[in-house]
Design a protein around this motif. Structure first.
Motif, PDB file in Angstrom:
ATOM      1  N   LEU A  15       6.137   9.084   3.134  1.00  0.00           N
ATOM      2  CA  LEU A  15       6.283   7.871   3.926  1.00  0.00           C
ATOM      3  C   LEU A  15       6.087   8.155   5.414  1.00  0.00           C
ATOM      4  O   LEU A  15       5.476   7.375   6.133  1.00  0.00           O
ATOM      5  CB  LEU A  15       7.668   7.267   3.704  1.00  0.00           C
ATOM      6  N   TYR A  16       6.597   9.293   5.879  1.00  0.00           N
ATOM      7  CA  TYR A  16       6.436   9.642   7.293  1.00  0.00           C
ATOM      8  C   TYR A  16       4.965   9.730   7.662  1.00  0.00           C
ATOM      9  O   TYR A  16       4.529   9.171   8.675  1.00  0.00           O
ATOM     10  CB  TYR A  16       7.136  10.977   7.569  1.00  0.00           C
ATOM     11  N   ASP A  17       4.192  10.410   6.847  1.00  0.00           N
ATOM     12  CA  ASP A  17       2.765  10.560   7.128  1.00  0.00           C
ATOM     13  C   ASP A  17       2.062   9.206   7.067  1.00  0.00           C
ATOM     14  O   ASP A  17       1.161   8.916   7.870  1.00  0.00           O
ATOM     15  CB  ASP A  17       2.153  11.518   6.109  1.00  0.00           C
ATOM     16  N   THR A  18       2.451   8.361   6.116  1.00  0.00           N
ATOM     17  CA  THR A  18       1.837   7.041   5.990  1.00  0.00           C
ATOM     18  C   THR A  18       2.187   6.150   7.172  1.00  0.00           C
ATOM     19  O   THR A  18       1.327   5.431   7.701  1.00  0.00           O
ATOM     20  CB  THR A  18       2.289   6.370   4.683  1.00  0.00           C
ATOM     21  N   VAL A  19       3.431   6.194   7.616  1.00  0.00           N
ATOM     22  CA  VAL A  19       3.866   5.357   8.735  1.00  0.00           C
ATOM     23  C   VAL A  19       3.152   5.753  10.025  1.00  0.00           C
ATOM     24  O   VAL A  19       2.840   4.898  10.862  1.00  0.00           O
ATOM     25  CB  VAL A  19       5.400   5.438   8.896  1.00  0.00           C
ATOM     26  N   VAL A  20       2.861   7.039  10.196  1.00  0.00           N
ATOM     27  CA  VAL A  20       2.129   7.485  11.389  1.00  0.00           C
ATOM     28  C   VAL A  20       0.755   6.817  11.443  1.00  0.00           C
ATOM     29  O   VAL A  20       0.328   6.317  12.491  1.00  0.00           O
ATOM     30  CB  VAL A  20       1.990   9.026  11.391  1.00  0.00           C
ATOM     31  N   VAL A  21       0.055   6.806  10.319  1.00  0.00           N
ATOM     32  CA  VAL A  21      -1.264   6.166  10.273  1.00  0.00           C
ATOM     33  C   VAL A  21      -1.129   4.654  10.450  1.00  0.00           C
ATOM     34  O   VAL A  21      -1.912   4.029  11.187  1.00  0.00           O
ATOM     35  CB  VAL A  21      -1.977   6.493   8.952  1.00  0.00           C
ATOM     36  N   PHE A  22      -0.144   4.047   9.810  1.00  0.00           N
ATOM     37  CA  PHE A  22       0.051   2.605   9.923  1.00  0.00           C
ATOM     38  C   PHE A  22       0.381   2.190  11.352  1.00  0.00           C
ATOM     39  O   PHE A  22      -0.056   1.143  11.823  1.00  0.00           O
ATOM     40  CB  PHE A  22       1.165   2.149   8.977  1.00  0.00           C
ATOM     41  N   ASP A  23       1.179   2.998  12.038  1.00  0.00           N
ATOM     42  CA  ASP A  23       1.541   2.680  13.417  1.00  0.00           C
ATOM     43  C   ASP A  23       0.307   2.698  14.315  1.00  0.00           C
ATOM     44  O   ASP A  23       0.123   1.819  15.165  1.00  0.00           O
ATOM     45  CB  ASP A  23       2.580   3.672  13.917  1.00  0.00           C
ATOM     46  N   ALA A  63       0.338  15.933  -2.358  1.00  0.00           N
ATOM     47  CA  ALA A  63      -0.033  14.596  -2.828  1.00  0.00           C
ATOM     48  C   ALA A  63       0.292  13.532  -1.785  1.00  0.00           C
ATOM     49  O   ALA A  63      -0.464  12.562  -1.617  1.00  0.00           O
ATOM     50  CB  ALA A  63       0.689  14.277  -4.136  1.00  0.00           C
ATOM     51  N   GLY A  64       1.391  13.701  -1.064  1.00  0.00           N
ATOM     52  CA  GLY A  64       1.756  12.732  -0.028  1.00  0.00           C
ATOM     53  C   GLY A  64       0.765  12.704   1.116  1.00  0.00           C
ATOM     54  O   GLY A  64       0.402  11.629   1.622  1.00  0.00           O
ATOM     55  N   ALA A  65       0.312  13.886   1.559  1.00  0.00           N
ATOM     56  CA  ALA A  65      -0.697  13.933   2.617  1.00  0.00           C
ATOM     57  C   ALA A  65      -2.002  13.303   2.148  1.00  0.00           C
ATOM     58  O   ALA A  65      -2.673  12.583   2.901  1.00  0.00           O
ATOM     59  CB  ALA A  65      -0.926  15.380   3.055  1.00  0.00           C
ATOM     60  N   TYR A  66      -2.367  13.560   0.900  1.00  0.00           N
ATOM     61  CA  TYR A  66      -3.597  12.983   0.344  1.00  0.00           C
ATOM     62  C   TYR A  66      -3.495  11.462   0.250  1.00  0.00           C
ATOM     63  O   TYR A  66      -4.414  10.738   0.644  1.00  0.00           O
ATOM     64  CB  TYR A  66      -3.866  13.592  -1.031  1.00  0.00           C
ATOM     65  N   SER A  67      -2.387  10.970  -0.270  1.00  0.00           N
ATOM     66  CA  SER A  67      -2.270   9.530  -0.514  1.00  0.00           C
ATOM     67  C   SER A  67      -2.211   8.733   0.780  1.00  0.00           C
ATOM     68  O   SER A  67      -2.717   7.604   0.845  1.00  0.00           O
ATOM     69  CB  SER A  67      -1.025   9.242  -1.356  1.00  0.00           C
ATOM     70  N   SER A  68      -1.609   9.285   1.833  1.00  0.00           N
ATOM     71  CA  SER A  68      -1.514   8.549   3.095  1.00  0.00           C
ATOM     72  C   SER A  68      -2.880   8.340   3.722  1.00  0.00           C
ATOM     73  O   SER A  68      -3.113   7.341   4.404  1.00  0.00           O
ATOM     74  CB  SER A  68      -0.593   9.284   4.068  1.00  0.00           C
ATOM     75  N   ILE A  69      -3.797   9.275   3.501  1.00  0.00           N
ATOM     76  CA  ILE A  69      -5.136   9.188   4.093  1.00  0.00           C
ATOM     77  C   ILE A  69      -6.113   8.486   3.161  1.00  0.00           C
ATOM     78  O   ILE A  69      -6.861   7.594   3.581  1.00  0.00           O
ATOM     79  CB  ILE A  69      -5.654  10.594   4.442  1.00  0.00           C
ATOM     80  N   PHE A  70      -6.116   8.865   1.894  1.00  0.00           N
ATOM     81  CA  PHE A  70      -7.149   8.424   0.972  1.00  0.00           C
ATOM     82  C   PHE A  70      -6.759   7.226   0.116  1.00  0.00           C
ATOM     83  O   PHE A  70      -7.629   6.628  -0.530  1.00  0.00           O
ATOM     84  CB  PHE A  70      -7.555   9.580   0.045  1.00  0.00           C
ATOM     85  N   ILE A  71      -5.463   6.880   0.074  1.00  0.00           N
ATOM     86  CA  ILE A  71      -5.040   5.771  -0.786  1.00  0.00           C
ATOM     87  C   ILE A  71      -4.427   4.642   0.038  1.00  0.00           C
ATOM     88  O   ILE A  71      -4.891   3.497  -0.027  1.00  0.00           O
ATOM     89  CB  ILE A  71      -4.027   6.258  -1.838  1.00  0.00           C
ATOM     90  N   ALA A  80       0.826  -1.209   0.000  1.00  0.00           N
ATOM     91  CA  ALA A  80       0.000   0.000   0.000  1.00  0.00           C
ATOM     92  C   ALA A  80       0.863   1.262   0.000  1.00  0.00           C
ATOM     93  O   ALA A  80       0.564   2.231  -0.711  1.00  0.00           O
ATOM     94  CB  ALA A  80      -0.925  -0.012   1.213  1.00  0.00           C
ATOM     95  N   ALA A  81       1.935   1.271   0.790  1.00  0.00           N
ATOM     96  CA  ALA A  81       2.827   2.424   0.814  1.00  0.00           C
ATOM     97  C   ALA A  81       3.527   2.613  -0.526  1.00  0.00           C
ATOM     98  O   ALA A  81       3.715   3.749  -0.986  1.00  0.00           O
ATOM     99  CB  ALA A  81       3.857   2.260   1.930  1.00  0.00           C
ATOM    100  N   LEU A  82       3.922   1.508  -1.176  1.00  0.00           N
ATOM    101  CA  LEU A  82       4.571   1.593  -2.481  1.00  0.00           C
ATOM    102  C   LEU A  82       3.615   2.165  -3.523  1.00  0.00           C
ATOM    103  O   LEU A  82       4.006   3.012  -4.343  1.00  0.00           O
ATOM    104  CB  LEU A  82       5.060   0.211  -2.908  1.00  0.00           C
ATOM    105  N   VAL A  83       2.360   1.723  -3.511  1.00  0.00           N
ATOM    106  CA  VAL A  83       1.358   2.265  -4.440  1.00  0.00           C
ATOM    107  C   VAL A  83       1.176   3.761  -4.200  1.00  0.00           C
ATOM    108  O   VAL A  83       1.081   4.552  -5.156  1.00  0.00           O
ATOM    109  CB  VAL A  83       0.025   1.515  -4.284  1.00  0.00           C
ATOM    110  N   ALA A  84       1.141   4.169  -2.929  1.00  0.00           N
ATOM    111  CA  ALA A  84       0.990   5.595  -2.610  1.00  0.00           C
ATOM    112  C   ALA A  84       2.193   6.398  -3.109  1.00  0.00           C
ATOM    113  O   ALA A  84       2.035   7.521  -3.617  1.00  0.00           O
ATOM    114  CB  ALA A  84       0.807   5.779  -1.107  1.00  0.00           C
ATOM    115  N   LEU A  85       3.395   5.851  -2.986  1.00  0.00           N
ATOM    116  CA  LEU A  85       4.595   6.547  -3.464  1.00  0.00           C
ATOM    117  C   LEU A  85       4.572   6.699  -4.980  1.00  0.00           C
ATOM    118  O   LEU A  85       4.891   7.779  -5.511  1.00  0.00           O
ATOM    119  CB  LEU A  85       5.847   5.783  -3.026  1.00  0.00           C
ATOM    120  N   ILE A  86       4.222   5.632  -5.686  1.00  0.00           N
ATOM    121  CA  ILE A  86       4.124   5.716  -7.150  1.00  0.00           C
ATOM    122  C   ILE A  86       3.057   6.732  -7.549  1.00  0.00           C
ATOM    123  O   ILE A  86       3.230   7.497  -8.516  1.00  0.00           O
ATOM    124  CB  ILE A  86       3.818   4.330  -7.742  1.00  0.00           C
TER     125      ILE A  86
END
Length: 370
Positions: free
Chosen positions: A206-214, A286-294, A167-173
């Motif tokens: 990635l930082y924003d995504t990891v916060v949600v994942f944690d 885009a990173g903030a959007y993808s961590s929440i919505f993707i 999921a994180a890789l898809v968000a990065l792409i």
């Protein structure tokens, strides 16, 4: 407490929430539409690669030359046959950058510029960049990006699990595609500063995504031992619990970048700031959007495919249906004149109160009798 802080506290406690996971098809559709637009822009317009990638020459006039930007652009285009990027420097000199030209023609172009500007050829300095240097820069950039992606997937797979890594890789792409597409649509020049900005925003995403994942990992411990929430519902609570934090972090990061892009590059005309500030601005958003919505909705979709989570969802829905039926039957019995409230023992939190002794008088303290 401020209104935003109060909202964040209520979101964290679960008192209010927005169903991000439930509307994930909408977010997927928006992301697909934006990605298609970016890809079309890249296919039609292409990227405006800078001199470091294409090779070319940079000509700089002497101080206080009195040459205008429009005059330099016309002369450089006529002399080289390529579009030129012209900047007026603080000391009054003019910097002319011509990408994609044959560096063997640099002396000829230099003499033609000197003739048009009515100055001596020696007063114009020329810096040449060969195409092989640009190829090396591009290859190093792609290698760095590939290594970064591999390390990210390995780390997330170890720290969390492979579904979150995917999921994180898809968000990065997703973030890379949007940022590159924006560059193609607006025509800003791609320089090594752009690559630096791109790698920077990937780390932030990635930082924003990891916060949600944690938060999600913490809240889904022993999830299958209860029958109140499904995995998707817990994932939605994780997003809501970190939503205000993500917004605050994004806004604070975007403010200085917006200053560079709109004030420095736009209002003040410092065009050299655009190459890095645009990638940072678009990538941060885009990173903030993808961590929440993707990323998190995609994790929920992948986790809901697991047998234990499928079984959990069936148990949760069955229990809710049973509770709903019992509630309807209770309303019917009450309507028919039956009330079984006394037959049910209410739930009590904390120690139960001890009944008063029957021999004591009303309102009299429980001490010794007089």
């Amino acid at each position: 407490m401020s209104k935003l802080g109060n909202l964040g506290a209520r979101l964290h406690r679960g008192e209010i929430s927005y169903d991000f996971i439930g509307h994930r098809k909408l977010w997927y559709g928006i992301s697909i539409l934006i990605t298609i637009t970016a890809v079309l822009g890249l296919a039609v317009s292409g990227l405006n690669m800078g001199i470091d990638f294409q090779g070319g020459a940079v000509f700089t006039t002497e101080k206080k030359s009195g040459i205008s930007v429009s005059q330099a652009e016309d002369a450089a285009t006529a002399a080289s046959g390529h579009d030129a990027v012209v900047q007026k420097l603080g000391d009054g000199s003019v910097r002319i950058q011509i990408s994609g030209m044959d560096i063997n023609q640099s002396d000829q172009i230099k003499n033609k510029l000197a003739e048009d500007f009515k100055v001596a050829p020696d007063s114009i300095a020329a810096d040449l960049v060969g195409p092989s240097w640009g190829d090396q820069i591009a290859n190093k950039a792609w290698q760095g990006l590939a290594i970064f992606m591999v390390l990210v997937v390995i780390y997330l797979a170890i720290a969390f699990e492979w579904r979150m890594a995917i999921a994180a890789l898809v968000a990065l792409i997703h973030d890379i595609t949007i940022t590159v597409g924006i560059y193609a649509l607006v025509g800003f020049e791609v320089t090594p500063g752009t690559v630096i900005g791109l790698l920077t925003i990937l780390g932030y995403s990635l930082y924003d995504t990891v916060v949600v994942f944690d938060s999600l990992k913490e809240q889904t411990k022993d999830l299958t031992k209860q029958t109140r929430f499904t995995y998707s519902e817990v994932a939605n609570r994780s997003i809501n619990g970190t939503l205000v934090r993500s917004i605050n972090t994004t806004v604070v990061a975007l403010l200085p970048v917006a200053g560079l892009l709109f004030i420095g590059g736009g209002f003040l005309g410092a065009g050299t700031l655009n190459d890095i500030s645009l990638s940072l601005f678009v990538g941060l958003a885009a990173g903030a959007y993808s961590s929440i919505f993707i990323a998190t909705p995609l994790v929920a979709d992948l986790k809901e495919l697991e047998p234990q989570n499928k079984a959990l969802k069936k148990r949760v829905l069955a229990k809710r249906a049973q509770s709903s039926e019992e509630g309807e039957r209770g309303e019917t019995r009450a309507t028919d004149g039956y009330d079984d409230a006394e037959d049910e023992t209410p739930a009590v939190v904390g120690p139960r109160a001890q009944p008063a002794s029957r021999g004591r008088g009303r309102g009299r303290p429980s001490g010794k009798r007089r």
